[in-house]
Design an enzyme around this catalytic site. Structure first.
Site, PDB file in Angstrom:
ATOM      1  N   ASN A 177       0.843  -1.198   0.000  1.00 25.37           N
ATOM      2  CA  ASN A 177       0.000   0.000   0.000  1.00 25.37           C
ATOM      3  C   ASN A 177       0.873   1.241   0.000  1.00 25.37           C
ATOM      4  OD1 ASN A 177      -2.699   1.446   0.472  1.00 25.37           O
ATOM      5  ND2 ASN A 177      -1.468   2.225   2.158  1.00 25.37           N
ATOM      6  N   GLU A 208      -0.783   1.329  -5.978  1.00 24.16           N
ATOM      7  CA  GLU A 208      -0.446   2.639  -6.510  1.00 24.16           C
ATOM      8  C   GLU A 208       0.656   2.568  -7.564  1.00 24.16           C
ATOM      9  OE1 GLU A 208      -2.786   2.898  -2.963  1.00 24.16           O
ATOM     10  OE2 GLU A 208      -0.902   1.839  -3.329  1.00 24.16           O
ATOM     11  N   ASP A 262      -5.573  21.918   7.779  1.00 22.95           N
ATOM     12  CA  ASP A 262      -5.839  20.780   6.899  1.00 22.95           C
ATOM     13  C   ASP A 262      -6.586  21.177   5.629  1.00 22.95           C
ATOM     14  OD1 ASP A 262      -5.849  17.995   6.218  1.00 22.95           O
ATOM     15  OD2 ASP A 262      -5.944  17.557   8.355  1.00 22.95           O
ATOM     16  N   TRP A 296      -2.009   8.124  10.409  1.00 26.48           N
ATOM     17  CA  TRP A 296      -2.827   7.036   9.881  1.00 26.48           C
ATOM     18  C   TRP A 296      -4.199   7.095  10.538  1.00 26.48           C
ATOM     19  CZ3 TRP A 296       1.647   3.021  10.523  1.00 26.48           C
ATOM     20  CH2 TRP A 296       2.370   2.944   9.330  1.00 26.48           C
ATOM     21  N   ARG A 354       0.056  12.941   6.148  1.00 31.64           N
ATOM     22  CA  ARG A 354       0.952  13.991   6.617  1.00 31.64           C
ATOM     23  C   ARG A 354       1.836  13.473   7.759  1.00 31.64           C
ATOM     24  NH1 ARG A 354      -4.085  16.502   9.715  1.00 31.64           N
ATOM     25  NH2 ARG A 354      -3.448  16.126  11.874  1.00 31.64           N
TER      26      ARG A 354
END
Length: 619
Positions: free
Chosen positions: A174, A240, A290, A192, A179
């Site tokens: 994965n 990915e 954020d 996470w 951040r």
């Protein structure tokens, strides 16, 4: 077009006038953020800051590049397509495999299957990212020009990390973008969230009594940077690296880490290697300005311990900033929106298009158009979307007919006012929410709202009306609402500004000082003659510009839990987008909106001509 590394993409942008160099000394402490924020909101270029001052005032050995995908056109270029809609066309062609027609039908699939072969990454023995290696006492993350983005941030944050883990049991790989707050020379936070794959891998490691190895790549092919943000479906073999390989039409080069048993991008700029110990106490992480445009407040998260840093010679530190929309992440979200439209249509074929507008910061608002065939069709589609992967975090889903563009938000809100009768055509439910949603009734759990703004069938109106009567009853053809001047509107304690729009919306900015103040205002305003013809009353905080509909909707969507805060009063749908107080039963702290320090704004304003940057991107 494939980019061997970030430098080749930067070179192309510079040749096209889409990347500027700034050699003037610029601070990683807020100053780069203020410059980058102005540029992305003005549609300006990416910037390579060649002379960056670190938090302690010393000069960094690494330049900073920011805004690489800060426009729709640069994002398309980064992903190798002429426009973002091409992503949907390519995926639709790949998944439309023919399983019939004998040998001829099977052979027709071969070109598509050749594309699928590129999904597998390619292992190489050497890579530029391991030209320089820091180990032991050499490891010092404070030497990197990590940005402190906003004034209330808990420290500098790595904002464009490609965090790589693998399942301790299955080996499933994965990569995600989480951040990372710098907490020391060799330690960062690891953000996470509870729904993320990294959290699942960490929990498995805990059960097995193991540390979880982690690698964090900075840079590489921009297609891989995008892929780390993409909400991939749980399909075996699709990760990915595979998505980046498909976008590029060639297998992505990976190399084994020097201290971890993980594949890392061979063409990255920098890689941080290390581990997270699930037995270790978690650390306080945050606050952080954020992507919602609000600060996320301090929470406990795991610590990432760095055992080695590898990099290429002449490495560049890539960064992004998030905050009040629109930001660079809006274009990454749009890319995912286009890329996964065909997959959504496989499950819900009546969908003609959908859009996640920037004011909804990805998860707060979804607009979907459908080819409507039967009563209740809008609710069928909306509930179906709530069950699709990360769409489960959606807060408000607006369903419209397919004669309207989902990206024309002025037209969408006009259609909502015309065709969605509050109460009759709105439905409240509840479900999982993004953990960054500060307004939900409980952490990561809250209310949801479906708005059916499609043309109604007689059955949806509660009586067997003719088609023409149904249209009139739905609002089609009604005379436009005539807004009142502000001087004609009622007054109420704390109201700082208010405006009515021709579409039937009433925007109010309220300085809330006591519990249930917004509810009292709503009862007074909806009973006033000025509310005749109004369909929506939106009550926001007093820092909201009521003359800017995007600012109003951004505030409202962030600050409401639909089950608690969206109510029908008479014929009006009331949205209470004010901060919630302890006296209203809300026990969590309410975060502030992100704003830059006045002194930083003034400094950047004064130095704009010195950097130098063109005046047209100054504001």
């Amino acid at each position: 077009m494939a980019f061997p590394d970030l430098h080749s993409f930067m070179a192309l942008l510079e040749a096209r006038g889409e990347l500027l160099r700034v050699s003037t000394p610029v601070s990683s402490d807020l100053e780069i953020t203020e410059i980058a924020d102005r540029l992305v909101k003005a549609g300006g270029p990416a910037v390579l800051f060649e002379n960056v001052r670190l938090m302690d005032g010393s000069q960094s050995a690494f330049p900073v590049v920011i805004g690489l995908m800060g426009t729709r056109e640069r994002t398309a270029l980064a992903l190798g397509v002429s426009d973002l809609d091409e992503l949907a066309r390519r995926v639709r062609a790949l998944i439309d495999l023919k399983g019939s027609g004998g040998v001829g039908g099977l052979l027709s699939n071969l070109p598509k299957l050749r594309d699928a072969v590129h999904l597998l990454p390619r292992r190489v023995r050497t890579g530029a990212v391991q030209e320089v290696i820091w180990r032991g006492d050499e490891v010092d993350l404070t030497r990197l020009p990590v940005l402190k983005c906003w004034p209330l941030d808990g420290g500098p944050f790595v904002t464009l990390p490609l965090v790589i883990t693998k399942d301790p049991e299955t080996g499933e790989r994965n990569m995600g973008m989480y951040r990372m707050q710098i907490m020391g020379k060799t330690v960062t936070g690891m953000h996470w969230q509870r729904h993320k794959t990294g959290t699942r891998h960490l929990e498995k490691a805990r059960q097995l009594g193991q540390r979880l190895e982690v690698a964090v790549a900075l840079g590489g092919d921009p297609a891989l940077i995008y892929a780390a943000t993409a909400p991939l479906p749980p399909i075996p073999g699709l990760d990915e690296f595979a998505l980046a390989g498909y976008l590029r039409g060639q297998r992505y080069p990976v190399i084994k880490g020097v201290t971890v048993d993980l594949d890392v991008p061979a063409n990255a700029e920098i890689v941080l290697e290390g581990y997270v110990d699930p037995q270790e106490d978690w650390a306080v992480e945050g606050p952080f300005g954020d992507h919602t445009g609000f600060y996320t407040l301090p929470e406990l998260y795991p610590r990432f311990h760095v055992t080695a840093v590898t990099m290429r010679r002449e490495a560049v530190y890539p960064a992004t900033i998030v905050g009040r929309p629109p930001m660079e992440d809006a274009y990454l979200i749009e890319a995912s929106e286009r890329l996964f439209l065909p997959a959504a249509q496989l499950v819900l074929p009546e969908i003609t298009d959908y859009h996640l507008p920037p004011v909804g910061v990805a998860h707060n608002l979804v607009v979907v158009s459908i080819k409507k065939s039967f009563p209740g069709h809008a609710y069928k589609v909306a509930n179906g979307l709530f069950g699709l992967g990360q769409m489960m975090f959606a807060k408000v889903i607006v369903v419209i007919d397919d004669d309207l563009a989902v990206t024309d938000m002025a037209a969408v809100w006009r259609r909502v006012a015309e065709l969605a009768r509050p109460g009759r055509d709105t439905l409240i439910s509840r479900g999982p929410m993004d953990v960054l949603d500060h307004s939900s009734r409980a952490w990561s759990f809250g209310g949801k709202l479906i708005i059916d703004a499609t043309r109604k069938r007689p059955e949806e109106l509660g009586s067997a009306l003719s088609s023409r009567e149904a249209q009139v009853e739905s609002g089609v053809g009604e005379s436009a609402f005539t807004p009142h001047a502000e001087s004609e509107l009622p007054t109420f304690e704390g109201v700082k500004a208010q405006v009515q729009t021709p579409e039937g919306y009433w925007f109010v900015a309220l300085n809330k000082t006591w519990p249930h103040q917004a509810q009292a205002l709503a009862e007074q305003f909806t009973a006033h003659p000025a509310a005749a013809g109004v369909r929506h009353l939106l009550i926001a905080d007093d820092r909201t510009d009521v003359h800017n509909s995007d600012d109003v909707w951004w505030t409202i969507l962030n600050n409401t839990d639909p089950e608690r805060d969206v109510k029908v009063l008479g014929k009006v749908l009331v949205w209470d987008g004010t901060p919630k107080l302890p006296g209203e039963g809300f026990v969590r702290p309410w975060p502030p909106k992100i704003e830059m320090s006045a002194d930083v704004v003034s400094r950047v304003e004064a130095l704009w001509h010195v950097y130098p940057l063109p005046q047209r991107w100054r504001t």
